[in-house]
Design a protein around this motif. Structure first.
Motif, short mmCIF file in Angstrom:
data_model
loop_
_atom_site.label_atom_id
_atom_site.label_comp_id
_atom_site.label_asym_id
_atom_site.label_seq_id
_atom_site.Cartn_x
_atom_site.Cartn_y
_atom_site.Cartn_z
N GLU A 55 0.84 -1.20 0.00
CA GLU A 55 0.00 0.00 0.00
C GLU A 55 0.88 1.26 0.00
O GLU A 55 0.62 2.21 -0.73
N LYS A 56 1.92 1.25 0.81
CA LYS A 56 2.82 2.41 0.88
C LYS A 56 3.52 2.64 -0.45
O LYS A 56 3.79 3.78 -0.84
N ALA A 57 3.84 1.55 -1.17
CA ALA A 57 4.52 1.65 -2.46
C ALA A 57 3.59 2.08 -3.59
O ALA A 57 4.04 2.24 -4.73
N GLY A 58 2.30 2.24 -3.29
CA GLY A 58 1.37 2.71 -4.31
C GLY A 58 0.69 1.62 -5.09
O GLY A 58 0.12 1.92 -6.17
N ALA A 59 0.74 0.37 -4.62
CA ALA A 59 0.05 -0.70 -5.34
C ALA A 59 -1.43 -0.36 -5.49
O ALA A 59 -2.06 0.18 -4.58
N VAL A 60 -1.99 -0.71 -6.64
CA VAL A 60 -3.38 -0.41 -6.96
C VAL A 60 -4.22 -1.66 -6.72
O VAL A 60 -3.89 -2.74 -7.21
N ARG A 61 -5.30 -1.52 -6.00
CA ARG A 61 -6.18 -2.67 -5.75
C ARG A 61 -6.78 -3.16 -7.07
O ARG A 61 -7.19 -2.35 -7.91
N SER A 62 -6.85 -4.46 -7.21
CA SER A 62 -7.14 -5.07 -8.52
C SER A 62 -8.64 -5.22 -8.79
O SER A 62 -9.14 -6.32 -8.97
N GLU A 63 -9.34 -4.10 -8.84
CA GLU A 63 -10.70 -4.12 -9.35
C GLU A 63 -10.65 -4.28 -10.87
O GLU A 63 -9.68 -3.87 -11.50
N ALA A 64 -11.70 -4.83 -11.44
CA ALA A 64 -11.65 -5.08 -12.89
C ALA A 64 -13.05 -5.13 -13.48
O ALA A 64 -14.04 -5.35 -12.79
N ARG A 65 -13.12 -4.92 -14.79
CA ARG A 65 -14.34 -5.08 -15.57
C ARG A 65 -13.94 -5.75 -16.88
O ARG A 65 -12.81 -5.59 -17.36
N TRP A 66 -14.87 -6.51 -17.50
CA TRP A 66 -14.53 -7.31 -18.67
C TRP A 66 -15.54 -7.06 -19.77
O TRP A 66 -16.76 -7.19 -19.57
N HIS A 67 -15.03 -6.76 -20.94
CA HIS A 67 -15.91 -6.53 -22.09
C HIS A 67 -16.18 -7.85 -22.82
O HIS A 67 -15.26 -8.63 -23.08
N THR A 68 -17.45 -8.07 -23.15
CA THR A 68 -17.86 -9.21 -23.95
C THR A 68 -18.81 -8.71 -25.03
O THR A 68 -19.22 -7.55 -25.03
N ARG A 69 -19.17 -9.59 -25.95
CA ARG A 69 -20.10 -9.17 -27.01
C ARG A 69 -21.49 -8.82 -26.45
O ARG A 69 -22.30 -8.20 -27.14
N TRP A 70 -21.78 -9.21 -25.20
CA TRP A 70 -23.06 -8.89 -24.58
C TRP A 70 -22.99 -7.62 -23.75
O TRP A 70 -23.96 -7.24 -23.11
N GLY A 71 -21.85 -6.97 -23.74
CA GLY A 71 -21.65 -5.78 -22.93
C GLY A 71 -20.58 -6.01 -21.87
O GLY A 71 -19.84 -6.99 -21.91
N TRP A 72 -20.51 -5.10 -20.92
CA TRP A 72 -19.48 -5.16 -19.88
C TRP A 72 -19.95 -5.96 -18.67
O TRP A 72 -21.09 -5.79 -18.22
N ILE A 73 -19.08 -6.81 -18.16
CA ILE A 73 -19.29 -7.46 -16.87
C ILE A 73 -18.58 -6.59 -15.84
O ILE A 73 -17.37 -6.38 -15.92
N GLU A 74 -19.34 -6.06 -14.89
CA GLU A 74 -18.79 -5.10 -13.94
C GLU A 74 -19.12 -5.53 -12.51
O GLU A 74 -20.16 -5.14 -11.97
N PRO A 75 -18.28 -6.34 -11.91
CA PRO A 75 -18.56 -6.83 -10.55
C PRO A 75 -18.58 -5.68 -9.54
O PRO A 75 -17.69 -4.81 -9.53
N ARG A 76 -19.60 -5.67 -8.71
CA ARG A 76 -19.71 -4.70 -7.62
C ARG A 76 -20.18 -5.44 -6.37
O ARG A 76 -20.89 -6.43 -6.46
N ALA A 77 -19.78 -4.91 -5.23
CA ALA A 77 -20.21 -5.51 -3.97
C ALA A 77 -21.73 -5.47 -3.86
O ALA A 77 -22.39 -4.54 -4.35
N ALA A 78 -22.30 -6.47 -3.22
CA ALA A 78 -23.74 -6.50 -3.01
C ALA A 78 -24.14 -5.38 -2.07
O ALA A 78 -23.37 -4.98 -1.18
N PRO A 79 -25.35 -4.84 -2.23
CA PRO A 79 -25.83 -3.81 -1.29
C PRO A 79 -25.75 -4.32 0.14
O PRO A 79 -26.21 -5.41 0.45
N ALA A 80 -25.14 -3.55 1.00
CA ALA A 80 -24.98 -3.90 2.41
C ALA A 80 -24.11 -5.13 2.61
O ALA A 80 -24.03 -5.68 3.71
N GLY A 81 -23.44 -5.59 1.55
CA GLY A 81 -22.56 -6.75 1.66
C GLY A 81 -21.11 -6.33 1.83
O GLY A 81 -20.77 -5.15 1.76
#
Length: 442
Positions: A83-109
């Motif tokens: 964290e001190k060295a500036g590492a970036v947390r590995s959130e991600a999204r993926w493009h497919t022919r059906w659109g983007w897959i965008e994982p997000r935390a569940a509400p209140a999860g």
């Protein structure tokens, strides 16, 4: 502690001889992690690195630590330093022919599990220095393994060349952590099973390359691939992995082809406005391979045991995990308080159980084919449903295996999501949904 190549050793007619519990060849991620975890369990470790520079690092890498690596990083005590060295947390999204897959935390999860993106020029010296400062670890720089020492049909040590001369190091266990072209594996006669990768790849580093949401992006273009991962110090790693059929034309103008490929991506990052900070480097021929991870007196970890497809960015995570599995299974036996062969057999079973299924799917996808029916089902549904997007995230992070990813409940949920989507799209007055690739999203 670090011992330079000029250190003085006891010498007899055969050269310098030292005794340890474990000798590890390779002080990268897997080797350094194994050394730390073993030493904390009371094992005396010689950690050999063929390069003399303590700041040396692996250049050709996705620079990605998937979420499965986080527990190992935490056990190693490296999370605050990352964290001190500036590492970036590995959130991600993926493009497919059906659109983007965008994982997000569940509400209140809880928040989604994460790993880190950090350049190996920062990560490798960091973990190597951590290993050198661990009591029980001797980091021996400038030591290149040239032979294995065998007795009674098992490996009992190594011979290494150093600028100060030949050196022999005896140990109960020799560990190969020396990469996909492992000299230790070759010297031991451990053959690799190879799977052809029918994609090639080129990657480069850029500054001032904004990504949507500031998170990693992966493009599934069937069969071509691309990804962009933000790293420390504002540097983004950008890679393209086209079908090998495109290689001759691509190489005619490497820079022009690379830029053109990126510009054509859906929601493409603005590469023409970015500042390149590295050359474009290639993965023209990079087969997947796996080796039996143990032999009498010998174990393999990291890429020496299994090299996956770089498009998934899982190699660093598996390097750290395999180091931990080995330490947990063999530490008592390495100090003479158990049966080493049985311990190695447990490690081999664990390694195969955790990684064999992932490698099987990766080797199949490396054929540069379009999605198969099951993949179409899961990816299309994940682009339409938040819970399935989270399920996809767990699999992409290698926190669950193929059997859990494709369990009957997940397949049933995906089928229901897609059926509901088709019913909605078929209602009178609705126009067909079209993806950014110009193909039907149904």
């Amino acid at each position: 502690m670090t011992r330079p190549e000029s250190a003085v050793h006891d010498v007899d007619d055969a050269g310098a001889v030292d005794d340890y519990d474990v000798v590890i060849s390779g002080a990268g991620l897997a080797g350094s992690a194994a050394a730390i975890l073993l030493a904390r369990r009371g094992v005396r470790v010689a950690l050999l690195e063929r390069r003399s520079d303590p700041e040396a690092y692996k250049v050709l890498c996705t620079h990605s630590l998937t979420a499965n690596a986080y527990p190992v990083l935490d056990e190693l005590g490296l999370v605050p330093a990352l964290e001190k060295a500036g590492a970036v947390r590995s959130e991600a999204r993926w493009h497919t022919r059906w659109g983007w897959i965008e994982p997000r935390a569940a509400p209140a999860g809880p928040e989604l599990p994460y790993g880190y993106n950090i350049r190996r020029s920062v990560l490798d010296p960091l973990i190597r220095s951590h290993a050198a400062g661990t009591p029980g670890v001797d980091l021996l720089l400038g030591h290149k393994v040239t032979e294995l020492v065998g007795e009674g049909g098992r490996t009992v040590g190594v011979r290494a060349s150093t600028p100060a001369g030949a050196r022999e190091i005896r140990a109960r266990l020799v560990v190969g952590a020396d990469g996909r072209d492992s000299a230790v594996a070759k010297l031991a006669g451990v053959a690799a099973r190879q799977h052809e990768n029918t994609r090639f790849g080129y990657l480069a580093h850029f500054r001032n390359l904004p990504l949507r949401g500031g998170i990693g992006q992966t493009w599934f273009l069937e069969p071509d691939m691309a990804y962009a991962f933000p790293n420390d110090d504002g540097v983004t790693v950008l890679a393209v992995l086209p079908d090998k059929k495109r290689l001759p034309a691509f190489k005619e103008d490497l820079e022009g082809s690379f830029h053109a490929f990126v510009r054509a991506l859906p929601d493409a990052p603005p590469i023409d406005d970015a500042e390149p900070t590295s050359k474009i480097i290639g993965l023209v021929d990079y087969p997947l391979h796996s080796r039996r991870p143990t032999a009498p007196g010998l174990a393999l970890i990291g890429d020496a045991a299994l090299t996956g497809d770089p498009l998934w960015g899982v190699g660093c995570g598996w390097a750290l995990q395999s180091a931990r599995w080995l330490a947990e299974e063999i530490a008592p036996a390495a100090t003479g308080r158990g049966d080493l062969d049985r311990s190695l057999a447990r490690y081999a079973r664990r390694h195969g159980r955790r990684l064999r299924g992932h490698q099987f799917l990766a080797a199949d996808f490396a054929k540069a084919r379009p999605f198969n029916p099951v993949e179409r089902l899961m990816f299309s549904a994940a682009a339409r449903d938040a819970s399935l997007a989270r399920h996809m995230h767990l699999f992409a992070s290698r926190l669950i295996g193929p059997l859990r990813f494709l369990n009957p409940l997940a397949l049933a949920k995906a089928s229901a999501v897609n059926l509901g989507h088709r019913r909605t799209a078929a209602r009178p007055g609705r126009r067909p949904a079209v993806s950014v690739l110009g193909r039907s999203r149904r």
